[in-house]
Design an enzyme around this catalytic site. Structure first.
Site, mmCIF file in Angstrom:
data_model
loop_
_atom_site.group_PDB
_atom_site.id
_atom_site.type_symbol
_atom_site.label_atom_id
_atom_site.label_comp_id
_atom_site.label_asym_id
_atom_site.label_seq_id
_atom_site.Cartn_x
_atom_site.Cartn_y
_atom_site.Cartn_z
ATOM 1 N N GLU A 67 0.734 -1.404 0.065
ATOM 2 C CA GLU A 67 -0.159 -0.006 0.248
ATOM 3 C C GLU A 67 0.907 1.364 -0.044
ATOM 4 O O GLU A 67 1.866 1.388 0.935
ATOM 5 C CB GLU A 67 -0.848 -0.027 1.162
ATOM 6 N N LYS A 69 0.596 5.006 1.096
ATOM 7 C CA LYS A 69 -0.577 5.513 1.938
ATOM 8 C C LYS A 69 0.206 6.455 2.825
ATOM 9 O O LYS A 69 1.153 6.244 3.528
ATOM 10 C CB LYS A 69 -1.141 4.568 3.064
ATOM 11 N N LYS A 129 -7.808 2.232 -3.548
ATOM 12 C CA LYS A 129 -8.555 2.063 -1.870
ATOM 13 C C LYS A 129 -9.176 3.257 -1.657
ATOM 14 O O LYS A 129 -8.512 4.324 -1.541
ATOM 15 C CB LYS A 129 -7.595 1.586 -1.183
ATOM 16 N N GLU A 178 -14.744 -6.015 1.004
ATOM 17 C CA GLU A 178 -14.049 -6.050 2.472
ATOM 18 C C GLU A 178 -15.103 -6.461 3.365
ATOM 19 O O GLU A 178 -16.022 -5.674 3.484
ATOM 20 C CB GLU A 178 -13.435 -4.641 2.776
ATOM 21 N N ASN A 199 -10.907 -7.550 7.086
ATOM 22 C CA ASN A 199 -10.184 -6.495 7.692
ATOM 23 C C ASN A 199 -9.917 -7.109 9.262
ATOM 24 O O ASN A 199 -11.133 -7.308 10.074
ATOM 25 C CB ASN A 199 -10.944 -5.094 7.556
ATOM 26 N N GLU A 229 -6.400 -8.188 5.603
ATOM 27 C CA GLU A 229 -5.961 -6.854 5.537
ATOM 28 C C GLU A 229 -5.823 -6.350 6.890
ATOM 29 O O GLU A 229 -6.412 -6.541 8.003
ATOM 30 C CB GLU A 229 -7.019 -6.040 4.821
ATOM 31 N N SER A 230 -4.620 -5.560 7.141
ATOM 32 C CA SER A 230 -4.304 -4.728 8.343
ATOM 33 C C SER A 230 -3.871 -5.784 9.339
ATOM 34 O O SER A 230 -4.048 -6.788 9.612
ATOM 35 C CB SER A 230 -5.486 -4.130 8.808
#
Length: 273
Positions: A67, A69, A129, A178, A199, A229-230
């Site tokens: 990512e 970001k 995103k 998601e 997530n 994710e995350s």
């Protein structure tokens, strides 16, 4: 830093305002026509859509969606210096399967121009995103060069979720749908999701539960792609996800904070030297 009280709905509400402003500046019909023209050109050239985002995630072994970001609501500014094109080039050179680019401008300090430029710079697929609340944003993603678009189940009702999934596919883009809970997995699958992302961060509170992916993995069949994710920070985290037969991970802050992003990605993949 933003108030964390139901930040997801706050961002979604502001995004609806942003979409309304953009529709005034560029009507839906115009952006839809531009997106469909791009899709038709792809079809006339190759005869069918390649869906490169899904192809990248189907390759053997764990795929890494890296990512770009600059900031987040929970952490504030992550990267004061944000050479996004160099970051994208570094990710590609290091073996990333795809790049995730934030376009939400207020809490994440993202930009459509980051996505447009990155998609032109690299040969690997790029995910838009953002907090998609309207089909307009799916059309936009196509015109910006995205190969995939993020759809968050928690901010879309069933009808709009299905509409956005279908539209993405019609335009030759993948939809990373998601979810956070069992109910949302059910809704995602019912909407036709081919790529389900779990997530590990609750976007209502921003607390992280890394086991969320492993708990929900069994609800998604082997015929769908599964993304965690995350909250992924270490090689051990990746190893646990590999054991759970996760196809891909989306990693943002861990890579963005690393001085040597290629070395960090190599470490996560287990091939650091």
């Amino acid at each position: 830093m933003a108030d964390m009280t139901n930040i997801l709905q706050t961002i979604a509400a502001r995004t609806r305002e942003r979409v309304a402003e953009r529709k005034d500046a560029r009507p839906l019909a115009d952006v839809a026509d531009a997106a469909r023209a791009l899709a038709e050109n792809e079809l006339s050239t190759s005869g069918s859509f390649a869906f490169p985002f899904e192809e990248a995630l189907r390759r053997p072994g764990m795929s890494f969606i890296c990512e770009a970001k600059k900031a987040s609501p929970s952490k504030g500014v992550i990267a004061e210096d944000f050479p996004y094109l160099q970051i994208a080039r570094d990710y590609e050179a290091a073996g990333a399967a795809a790049i995730s680019c934030l376009t939400e401008p207020y809490w994440f300090l993202g930009s459509d121009e980051y996505l447009r430029a990155i998609a032109q710079e690299v040969s690997i697929p790029v995910l838009r995103k953002d907090f998609v609340v309207d089909e307009y944003m799916v059309y936009e993603a196509k015109t910006l060069g995205a190969a995939a678009v993020l759809l968050i189940v928690a901010i879309l009702d069933d009808e709009r979720l299905r509409s956005c999934v279908d539209l993405a596919h019609e335009l030759g883009m993948s939809a990373l749908v998601e979810v956070y809970s069992e109910d949302e997995v059910t809704r995602a699958l019912a909407a036709g999701a081919r790529v389900v992302g779990v997530n590990n961060r609750d976007l209502r509170s921003f607390s992280v539960d890394f086991e969320n992916s492993t708990r929900l993995r069994g609800l998604v069949g082997a015929d769908r792609l599964f993304v965690s994710e995350s909250g992924v920070r270490t090689r051990d985290d990746i190893a646990r996800l590999e054991e759970a037969h996760v196809d891909a991970v989306l990693i943002g802050e861990t890579l963005m904070r690393a001085e040597d992003k290629a070395a960090m990605l190599a470490e996560l993949r287990g091939d650091a030297r």
